[in-house]
Structure formats: structure tokens, C-alpha cells
Design a protein around this motif. Structure first.
Motif, PDB file in Angstrom:
ATOM      1  N   TYR A   7      -2.499   5.745  -1.741  1.00 50.49           N
ATOM      2  CA  TYR A   7      -1.233   5.475  -2.432  1.00 50.49           C
ATOM      3  C   TYR A   7      -0.042   5.894  -1.579  1.00 50.49           C
ATOM      4  N   LYS A   8      -0.259   6.801  -0.619  1.00 51.55           N
ATOM      5  CA  LYS A   8       0.771   7.129   0.360  1.00 51.55           C
ATOM      6  C   LYS A   8       0.074   7.646   1.614  1.00 51.55           C
ATOM      7  N   GLN A   9       0.848   7.849   2.675  1.00 52.74           N
ATOM      8  CA  GLN A   9       0.236   8.295   3.914  1.00 52.74           C
ATOM      9  C   GLN A   9      -0.236   9.747   3.798  1.00 52.74           C
ATOM     10  N   ASP A  10      -1.141  10.119   4.675  1.00 53.89           N
ATOM     11  CA  ASP A  10      -1.642  11.484   4.788  1.00 53.89           C
ATOM     12  C   ASP A  10      -2.350  11.975   3.536  1.00 53.89           C
ATOM     13  N   THR A  11      -2.923  11.076   2.805  1.00 49.08           N
ATOM     14  CA  THR A  11      -3.731  11.487   1.662  1.00 49.08           C
ATOM     15  C   THR A  11      -4.891  10.517   1.499  1.00 49.08           C
ATOM     16  N   HIS A  12      -5.929  11.026   0.876  1.00 53.64           N
ATOM     17  CA  HIS A  12      -7.078  10.176   0.572  1.00 53.64           C
ATOM     18  C   HIS A  12      -6.931   9.550  -0.814  1.00 53.64           C
ATOM     19  N   SER A  13      -5.894   9.979  -1.561  1.00 55.28           N
ATOM     20  CA  SER A  13      -5.791   9.560  -2.969  1.00 55.28           C
ATOM     21  C   SER A  13      -5.430   8.084  -3.098  1.00 55.28           C
ATOM     22  N   THR A  14      -6.115   7.409  -4.003  1.00 53.84           N
ATOM     23  CA  THR A  14      -5.786   6.012  -4.303  1.00 53.84           C
ATOM     24  C   THR A  14      -5.335   5.865  -5.755  1.00 53.84           C
ATOM     25  N   LYS A  15      -4.972   6.983  -6.382  1.00 53.40           N
ATOM     26  CA  LYS A  15      -4.557   6.942  -7.791  1.00 53.40           C
ATOM     27  C   LYS A  15      -3.331   6.039  -7.940  1.00 53.40           C
ATOM     28  N   ASN A  16      -3.451   4.985  -8.747  1.00 54.85           N
ATOM     29  CA  ASN A  16      -2.370   4.011  -8.968  1.00 54.85           C
ATOM     30  C   ASN A  16      -1.874   3.405  -7.661  1.00 54.85           C
ATOM     31  N   SER A  17      -2.753   3.259  -6.701  1.00 57.13           N
ATOM     32  CA  SER A  17      -2.352   2.741  -5.391  1.00 57.13           C
ATOM     33  C   SER A  17      -1.842   1.305  -5.493  1.00 57.13           C
ATOM     34  N   PRO A  18      -0.623   1.040  -4.997  1.00 61.71           N
ATOM     35  CA  PRO A  18      -0.124  -0.342  -4.991  1.00 61.71           C
ATOM     36  C   PRO A  18      -1.023  -1.274  -4.185  1.00 61.71           C
TER      37      PRO A  18
ATOM     38  N   GLN B 125     -16.315  -2.941   6.407  1.00 62.62           N
ATOM     39  CA  GLN B 125     -15.595  -1.787   6.935  1.00 62.62           C
ATOM     40  C   GLN B 125     -15.222  -2.046   8.388  1.00 62.62           C
ATOM     41  N   LYS B 126     -13.925  -2.121   8.675  1.00 64.24           N
ATOM     42  CA  LYS B 126     -13.456  -2.368  10.040  1.00 64.24           C
ATOM     43  C   LYS B 126     -13.249  -1.035  10.754  1.00 64.24           C
ATOM     44  N   GLN B 127     -13.364  -1.088  12.086  1.00 62.84           N
ATOM     45  CA  GLN B 127     -13.285   0.139  12.862  1.00 62.84           C
ATOM     46  C   GLN B 127     -11.858   0.543  13.219  1.00 62.84           C
ATOM     47  N   SER B 128     -10.961  -0.415  13.174  1.00 59.19           N
ATOM     48  CA  SER B 128      -9.579  -0.097  13.537  1.00 59.19           C
ATOM     49  C   SER B 128      -8.645  -1.061  12.827  1.00 59.19           C
ATOM     50  N   ALA B 129      -7.370  -0.713  12.851  1.00 60.60           N
ATOM     51  CA  ALA B 129      -6.358  -1.564  12.220  1.00 60.60           C
ATOM     52  C   ALA B 129      -6.323  -2.930  12.897  1.00 60.60           C
ATOM     53  N   LEU B 130      -6.372  -2.929  14.217  1.00 58.04           N
ATOM     54  CA  LEU B 130      -6.311  -4.203  14.940  1.00 58.04           C
ATOM     55  C   LEU B 130      -7.579  -5.025  14.726  1.00 58.04           C
ATOM     56  N   ASP B 131      -8.695  -4.354  14.642  1.00 59.06           N
ATOM     57  CA  ASP B 131      -9.962  -5.038  14.363  1.00 59.06           C
ATOM     58  C   ASP B 131      -9.857  -5.819  13.043  1.00 59.06           C
ATOM     59  N   ALA B 132      -9.223  -5.189  12.059  1.00 60.87           N
ATOM     60  CA  ALA B 132      -9.079  -5.845  10.748  1.00 60.87           C
ATOM     61  C   ALA B 132      -8.138  -7.042  10.806  1.00 60.87           C
TER      62      ALA B 132
ATOM     63  N   ASP C   3      -7.979   1.298   6.251  1.00 66.28           N
ATOM     64  CA  ASP C   3      -7.194   2.503   5.987  1.00 66.28           C
ATOM     65  C   ASP C   3      -7.774   3.605   6.874  1.00 66.28           C
ATOM     66  N   PRO C   4      -6.930   4.428   7.467  1.00 72.51           N
ATOM     67  CA  PRO C   4      -7.454   5.477   8.352  1.00 72.51           C
ATOM     68  C   PRO C   4      -8.359   6.474   7.640  1.00 72.51           C
ATOM     69  N   VAL C   5      -8.192   6.646   6.342  1.00 73.85           N
ATOM     70  CA  VAL C   5      -8.957   7.658   5.606  1.00 73.85           C
ATOM     71  C   VAL C   5      -9.820   7.053   4.498  1.00 73.85           C
ATOM     72  N   VAL C   6      -9.256   6.120   3.753  1.00 73.52           N
ATOM     73  CA  VAL C   6      -9.957   5.581   2.579  1.00 73.52           C
ATOM     74  C   VAL C   6     -10.898   4.447   3.012  1.00 73.52           C
ATOM     75  N   PRO C   7     -12.175   4.543   2.670  1.00 73.99           N
ATOM     76  CA  PRO C   7     -13.092   3.449   3.026  1.00 73.99           C
ATOM     77  C   PRO C   7     -12.835   2.215   2.166  1.00 73.99           C
ATOM     78  N   VAL C   8     -13.221   1.047   2.665  1.00 70.78           N
ATOM     79  CA  VAL C   8     -12.973  -0.184   1.902  1.00 70.78           C
ATOM     80  C   VAL C   8     -13.808  -0.249   0.623  1.00 70.78           C
ATOM     81  N   SER C   9     -14.773   0.647   0.492  1.00 73.30           N
ATOM     82  CA  SER C   9     -15.542   0.682  -0.758  1.00 73.30           C
ATOM     83  C   SER C   9     -14.657   1.077  -1.943  1.00 73.30           C
ATOM     84  N   ALA C  10     -13.447   1.598  -1.661  1.00 72.06           N
ATOM     85  CA  ALA C  10     -12.501   1.908  -2.743  1.00 72.06           C
ATOM     86  C   ALA C  10     -12.014   0.641  -3.425  1.00 72.06           C
ATOM     87  N   VAL C  11     -12.170  -0.493  -2.745  1.00 70.30           N
ATOM     88  CA  VAL C  11     -11.791  -1.778  -3.347  1.00 70.30           C
ATOM     89  C   VAL C  11     -12.936  -2.224  -4.257  1.00 70.30           C
TER      90      VAL C  11
END
Lengths: 425, 293
Positions: free
Chosen positions: A315-326, A358-365, A343-351
Motif C-alpha cells: 500500500y506504500k513503499q518500505d512496507t510489506h502491508s497490502t491492507k487496502n492497497s490501491p 513471479q518476476k525477478q525484477s521490475a524490468l523483467d515484469a 513488488d520488491p517485497v510483496v510476492p504476486v501471490s498477494a493478488v
């Protein structure tokens, strides 16, 4: 009292960060949690949450930190602080049952007349209604935790607000010794004031955010740029340099929502006006869909049936929280389109409801994407060169609500850059 | 905000249209016929919902697998007074009694954006319904009557200003402007036409109805494009369809300027692949049909 022993009870986000900060302030800290798995992980140096500097301070202060699930360890504490996170539901209603259980556990296991402090956020009236062992001093201390800055703020608070049964009465010496370790103003007040003070702080923050969102949207329509206006407001002494004036995608994370919900519930119960708060909530829900509106109103004409990559799920940077994540709210409505996410911290399984690789990097995605949407302003994204993004994408549209990337740098790469608070040309 | 019973549109047993002979009803029937959906359409002449015998007549027509679309209403051009208000309520009282006797799968009620007050921008389904006149109050009362009867089988559509070639009403907007341009060679507008409104093409309204029926949706949805335009600009757009000869005639303003904008995020979420016709495109199609007729 030269050396005080502090017990922190409840090793969730608030508890573990506060406990580690207390150790860093030179106190001996017993960190109790009834969950042995949590304690085992902490003893292995693995905290239950992601926060900058948290693991560093855990290592640096390991001799002053004891992680335990043994209730008997509480008996030697000079002061005990109960600090579990209080979970909320989707409407922002608190579930206080876990907190109450820990308070009862502390009351039973602490030594006689040892002061007990609650650091978790409690609704007005909670402290006064508690029934504790006779003679036990009780205080409610206001936490001002910010996700992503939790250790820093616990270590160097701007001030400490705490509620007492009688604010003019002397503070218990053990608690006073604890407070003295923090070099900041102390603001004692009655329980009810302290409980409401936290809510008041958050209401001020939300009002600033709502101003930025409301006028930022107007900027988008009339050709103004909110990023040019905000610095002018911050130089106004009545507003201030730290004011929350960045437009966003609505309030998230759970804490602010909880406080707004509390004000509305109490206003309803006591017959006071909460119309302004209701408007903030409405504005927050409206702004959450900014990206979806932009996509349908402007972008699908350029890229019909696009492949979309979403950077950021927290939901914001530097956190793992996805509570009410836009980000997750947006992804719920991208079912018609091709999608990848990173996401650097949150795995795509949160979707949920959609299986993503699961991508390895931002550019990979980004590979082959028509539209890049940056939903969380992680530093890692800021450091990514637009030229590299361009090289990986098939299309040229970047939706960047928070302005993580520089518009001129994007334009230089023939990338269209859409951001909050500014008309798109 | 809609909830779908089915993720993808389902084949429908039959759709019953009340008020099906009107401008919108005919468009819905045409859209349903394209999907090979059986339609039974009733005009007010065939089924007078204000008649004493109407309850049994309608109940006798309804099958348990039917989906019922209610368009029947005395529109503002028939009157905005208390008597019209009461007649409109009586018609829905009949429908409620009939579906009480002969329940159906789904009820689609055509309400109106008149349930919202002017000035609250942008209007969404979360906006408070606080009608400013009896027409809006009538629709809101009918919504509640049907909700009380049908519960979660009800979907309420609240369309904004609908335009199309066959519109028989002469309300202020594209339809009147087109008639004025054709007949008088000039379009008279209030003031300089500063007010903004959202105008939705009748074929898009019909398409939304087929989607709502196909998905078995429940809830409330505004039917608007999300794009508002002022009447002055609208008059110029209509005039341009007639060539250069149509004059736009402003008048002295005697009413305050009001605006209406819609936030159609709920439609985007409910039907992500549906796209409204642009106003230019819709006006062009309506003009061609109007000219061909």
C-alpha cells in the motif's frame, strides 16, 4: 533508578519496532509474545515485518533484547508495555479481543503495582473502562507509527503523549524513568484526551491529503501542476514543511481508516457533526480509482486490449502491508487485460483471483508491456532509467500517480508519462 | 454498484418489457433481438398498469424464468403534478402485486438521475439520492417499492439524458435542438448554454440493459457516459450536422447555471469492455436516422 527493565508484550509491527527502539535507547527489554513461532523467528534475527533499519538495530542491540514466550519472564519487569497491532476489518472497525487478552495476561503475570502501559491504539473510553489488579498504575501512550519509518519514529519521537487517570498526579517512577530515555517533550493528559489525540493527528493528516487530492484533480483539468503549488503551501507557517500535501490514491494501510471510522461512529452515537470526515472518506474512495478512470477515459484509445504491468503491490513503499492497497484494488478490475506485476517485497501471490508469474525484477515484469502502472513509489523504481523501461516495453505509456519517474526523462525517451495533480499534455 | 450473478452473459429464456413501445423500449427490444432473446413487449394501450384488472393481467403473462424490464412511466411532459405522481406510484403498485403473485428471475427498473440533486459533482451510485421535485421523488419511491418486493432480484438503472432519432419527447437537449434546426433553421438556447450535462445515446442504454440482463446483475447503476458538455457546445455540434446555415440563438438567462457530471467508475468495473459512443458519434448516428426517416 539507573537501569530499568522494560517488557514489551505483543510482537507485531508496533510491538517489535517499539521494543527494538527502547533497546537502542539503552534499556534492557524483554520482548514477549505468546506465539512461540514468532519468538523463534525473532531469536533467529527474523522480524515479523519489513521496516528499514529494523534488523540492523536488532543485531546492534541483541544483548539488550530478550525474545521469549515465557510468561514468567514478565515478573521481573519494572514497567510493561502492551503493544500488539489492533486488526481492523474492511470498514475500519477494530478487533480489540487480542489486545484485551494480552492486557489480562500482563495484569496476571506482572509484579504487584508494576505500571502497565498500552501502546496499541484504543478507542476513546477504553482506558477508563479497564478493570485491572488493584493498585496497578495504568497509562495509555499514543503511538504515532508510520509504516516504513517505524524504527526511526519510535527511536526519536517528536513528543510522547500519554493518558493517565489523573493527569496532574505524579507519574510512576518506573514509567518516568522510561520516558526520560527519550529526549522529547512529554504531554500528559487524561485518558480520553490521549485516546482522542491520536485520532486528531490522523484527522489533520487526512484533511491535508484530501486538500491535495481535491485540488490536484482540479489541476489535472485546468492545466495547473500541483507539484508547483505544494511547495508554496509548505512555506506557509500555518501549514508547514512536513504537511501531507502529495496527492495520492486514497487512504490505505488501515490506521487512518480506523480513526475516521471511529470519529464517524462516535459522532453518530453522541450526535456531533462528522460531515467533513464523511467527505474525506468519500474523496479517498473516489481517488482510489484514478488509474482505472484514466485507463478507460484516455489510454485505451491509444492501446486497445493492452498488456499491463503493475509495479508495486504494497500500500506504500518500505512496507510489506497490502491492507487496502490501491494496487490490489486496481488489479481486481483489470481482468480483461493481460497482466504482470512486480513488488520488491510483496510476492504476486498477494493478488487473489488471478495467477501471476513471479518476476525477478521490475524490468523483467515490463517485458512486452503496453502500459506500465507504478502503484507504489518504491526507491527501486525511482532508480530505474526510463531508457531501460522503454527497451523492455512494447508500448510507451507510463501511469505514475506518485511521480516516481521524471517526466522530462520519460519524454526524452518518447514515453508518455501520466501523473497525479498535473494535466497531461 | 452492481453485483453480477454470472461472470459472462447468459442466454435468457424471455424478457418482458413494460412500456416497450416507447423510444427506449424499442431500442432495448432491438438490442435483445440481436442476441436472439425472446421478447414480450407491452405498450400502455395493451397493458394499462393503472387499471383495476392490471394485476391479474400482468401476473397471467409472467413466467417464472422471465426477466422483467419496467420502463412504464408518465414522463415530465405528461405532468409534474401530484396527480401524475400518484398515478405513477399506482402503476408500480400494480407491478409489485403482480410479481408477488408471479415471481420472475430479475427485475430491471428504469429510474432516472432526477433522484440526485443538481450540484453534487461528480454523481456516482454512492451519491445520496435526494430528489428536488416530484418526478425524482416518484422514481425514488418506485425504486423502494420494487426493492421491498423483489429484494436482490432488482437492478435499478438511473439514466441521465437519453437522446436518439426516435425520441418523441421534446425536452431541452439534442432531440429538441435537432428538431429546431430542421424546422426553423436556428437553435434557441437558455442564456449562452453554460450548463453542462451528460447525454447518453439510446443504443448504449439498450446495450447496458442487455449486459445487466445477461449477467443477472443486482444493485444500482447510473447510465451516463462520464463526459459532460455544455448546451452551447452541444447546440453547435447539432447545428454542424446541418451544414453552415443553422443559427445558434442565446437568450437572456433567467435561471441559475447548474452542472452535472458523472463518475462512471462503477460502470467501468461492472462492464470493463463496454465503451460508450462519443457524443459526436451518437449525434451523427441519430442525425442520419432522423434524416432518413
Amino acid at each position: 533508578m539507573s537501569e530499568i527493565a522494560v517488557a514489551y508484550i505483543g510482537m507485531t509491527h508496533l510491538g517489535v519496532n517499539s521494543a527494538v527502539a527502547a533497546a537502542a535507547r539503552g534499556m534492557q527489554v524483554t520482548c514477549f509474545d505468546p506465539d512461540e513461532e514468532v519468538v523463534e523467528a525473532l531469536n533467529a534475527g527474523v522480524p515479523p515485518v519489513t521496516e528499514p533499519q529494523l534488523e540492523h538495530f536488532m543485531r546492534e542491540n541483541e544483548e539488550r533484547l530478550t525474545f521469549t514466550a515465557d510468561k514468567a519472564s514478565l515478573r521481573s519487569a519494572d514497567v510493561a508495555i502492551v503493544a500488539p497491532d489492533v486488526p481492523t476489518d474492511d470498514e475500519g472497525n477494530s478487533d480489540l479481543s487480542g489486545l484485551k487478552n494480552l492486557l489480562a495476561l500482563a495484569d496476571t503475570n506482572l509484579g504487584p503495582a508494576i505500571p502497565l502501559i498500552v501502546l496499541s491504539q484504543v478507542p476513546p473510553g477504553f482506558s477508563r473502562s479497564l478493570a485491572l489488579e488493584s493498585g496497578r498504575p495504568f497509562y495509555c501512550q499514543v503511538e504515532t507509527l508510520i509504516f516504513g519509518q517505524a524504527v526511526e519514529r519510535a527511536l526519536n519521537p517528536e513528543r510522547i503523549i500519554f493518558g493517565a487517570a489523573a493527569p496532574d498526579a505524579p507519574i510512576h517512577p518506573s514509567y518516568q524513568a522510561f520516558l526520560n530515555r527519550f529526549d522529547c517533550p512529554l504531554l500528559p493528559m487524561r485518558y480520553e484526551s490521549a485516546e482522542l489525540a491520536k485520532i486528531a493527528i490522523n484527522c489533520c493528516l487526512v484533511s491535508s491529503i484530501s486538500v491535495a487530492n481535491t485540488l490536484g484533480e482540479l489541476c489535472e483539468k485546468i492545466g495547473a501542476d500541483w507539484s508547483e503549488i505544494a511547495p508554496a503551501l509548505k512555506l506557509d507557517r500555518r501549514i508547514g514543511q512536513y504537511a501531507y500535501l502529495s496527492p495520492g490514491l486514497g487512504i490505505a494501510g488501515g490506521n487512518l481508516e480506523r480513526d475516521l471510522n471511529t470519529v464517524m461512529r462516535y459522532a453518530s452515537a453522541y450526535g456531533t457533526d462528522a460531515g467533513a470526515v464523511e467527505a474525506w472518506v468519500r474523496n479517498s474512495r473516489y481517488r482510489r480509482d484514478w488509474v482505472l478512470r484514466l485507463l478507460h477515459d484516455q489510454l485505451l484509445d491509444y492501446a486497445p486490449n493492452p498488456k499491463i504491468v503493475v509495479w508495486g503491490l504494497a500500500y506504500k513503499q518500505d512496507t510489506h502491508s497490502t491492507k487496502n492497497s490501491p494496487a490490489l484494488a486496481l488489479i481486481d478490475h483489470l481482468g480483461a487485460f493481460g497482466l504482470s506485476a512486480y513488488d520488491p517485497v510483496v510476492p504476486v501471490s498477494a493478488v487473489l483471483n488471478r495467477a501471476l508469474e513471479q518476476k525477478q525484477s521490475a524490468l523483467d515484469a515490463c517485458e512486452g508491456a503496453d502500459i506500465l502502472i507504478i502503484m507504489t513509489p518504491w526507491e527501486e523504481f525511482k532508480d530505474t532509467a526510463p531508457a531501460d523501461i522503454k527497451a523492455h516495453m512494447a508500448g510507451s505509456i507510463i501511469v505514475d500517480p506518485y511521480g516516481v519517474l521524471d517526466t522530462n526523462a520519460c519524454t526524452a525517451q518518447a514515453l508518455q508519462h501520466f501523473t497525479l495533480g498535473r494535466a497531461n499534455v | 454498484m452492481l453485483t453480477h450473478t454470472f461472470d459472462s452473459p447468459q442466454k435468457l429464456a424471455r424478457v418482458v418489457l413494460l412500456g416497450g413501445s416507447g423510444f427506449v423500449g424499442q431500442a432495448i427490444e432491438a438490442a435483445l433481438e440481436k442476441t436472439n432473446t425472446p421478447v414480450k413487449s407491452f405498450s400502455s394501450a395493451e397493458l394499462d398498469l393503472s387499471a383495476e384488472t392490471a394485476v391479474d393481467q400482468l401476473a397471467g403473462e409472467l413466467h417464472k424464468n422471465d426477466r422483467l424490464v419496467i420502463l412504464s412511466a408518465l414522463t415530465p411532459d405528461k405532468g409534474r403534478d401530484i396527480a401524475t405522481f400518484m398515478k405513477n406510484l399506482k402503476m408500480i403498485e400494480t407491478v409489485c402485486a403482480a410479481v408477488g403473485k408471479a415471481p420472475v428471475q430479475q427485475i430491471v427498473y428504469f429510474s432516472s438521475d432526477a433522484v440526485y440533486p443538481l450540484g453534487d459533482s461528480p454523481v456516482s451510485e454512492a451519491s445520496a439520492a435526494a430528489p428536488a421535485d416530484l418526478y425524482g421523488a416518484m422514481h425514488l419511491a418506485r425504486e423502494l417499492m420494487l426493492k421491498d418486493t423483489a429484494g436482490d432480484k432488482l437492478v435499478v438503472l438511473r439514466p441521465t439524458l437519453i437522446y436518439g432519432a426516435d425520441d418523441s419527447h421534446n425536452s431541452y437537449g439534442p432531440n429538441r435542438f435537432r428538431r429546431l434546426a430542421a424546422k426553423e433553421g436556428k437553435i434557441t438556447i437558455g442564456g449562452k448554454g453554460e450548463e453542462t450535462r451528460d447525454h447518453v445515446f439510446v443504443e448504449d442504454v439498450a446495450e447496458i440493459v442487455t449486459l445487466v440482463l445477461g449477467h443477472g446483475s443486482t444493485g444500482v447503476l447510473n447510465v451516463a457516459t462520464g463526459s459532460s458538455v455544455d448546451f452551447g457546445a452541444l447546440a453547435h455540434m447539432v447545428a454542424s450536422l446541418f451544414g453552415d446555415g443553422v443559427e445558434i440563438c442565446p437568450t437572456e438567462r433567467n435561471m441559475p447555471v447548474t452542472h452535472r457530471h458523472f463518475d462512471i467508475t462503477a460502470t467501468r468495473k461492472a462492464f470493463p469492455e463496454f465503451q460508450f459512443a462519443s457524443l459526436e458519434e451518437g449525434l451523427r448516428k441519430a442525425h442520419k436516422e432522423f434524416s432518413d426517416s
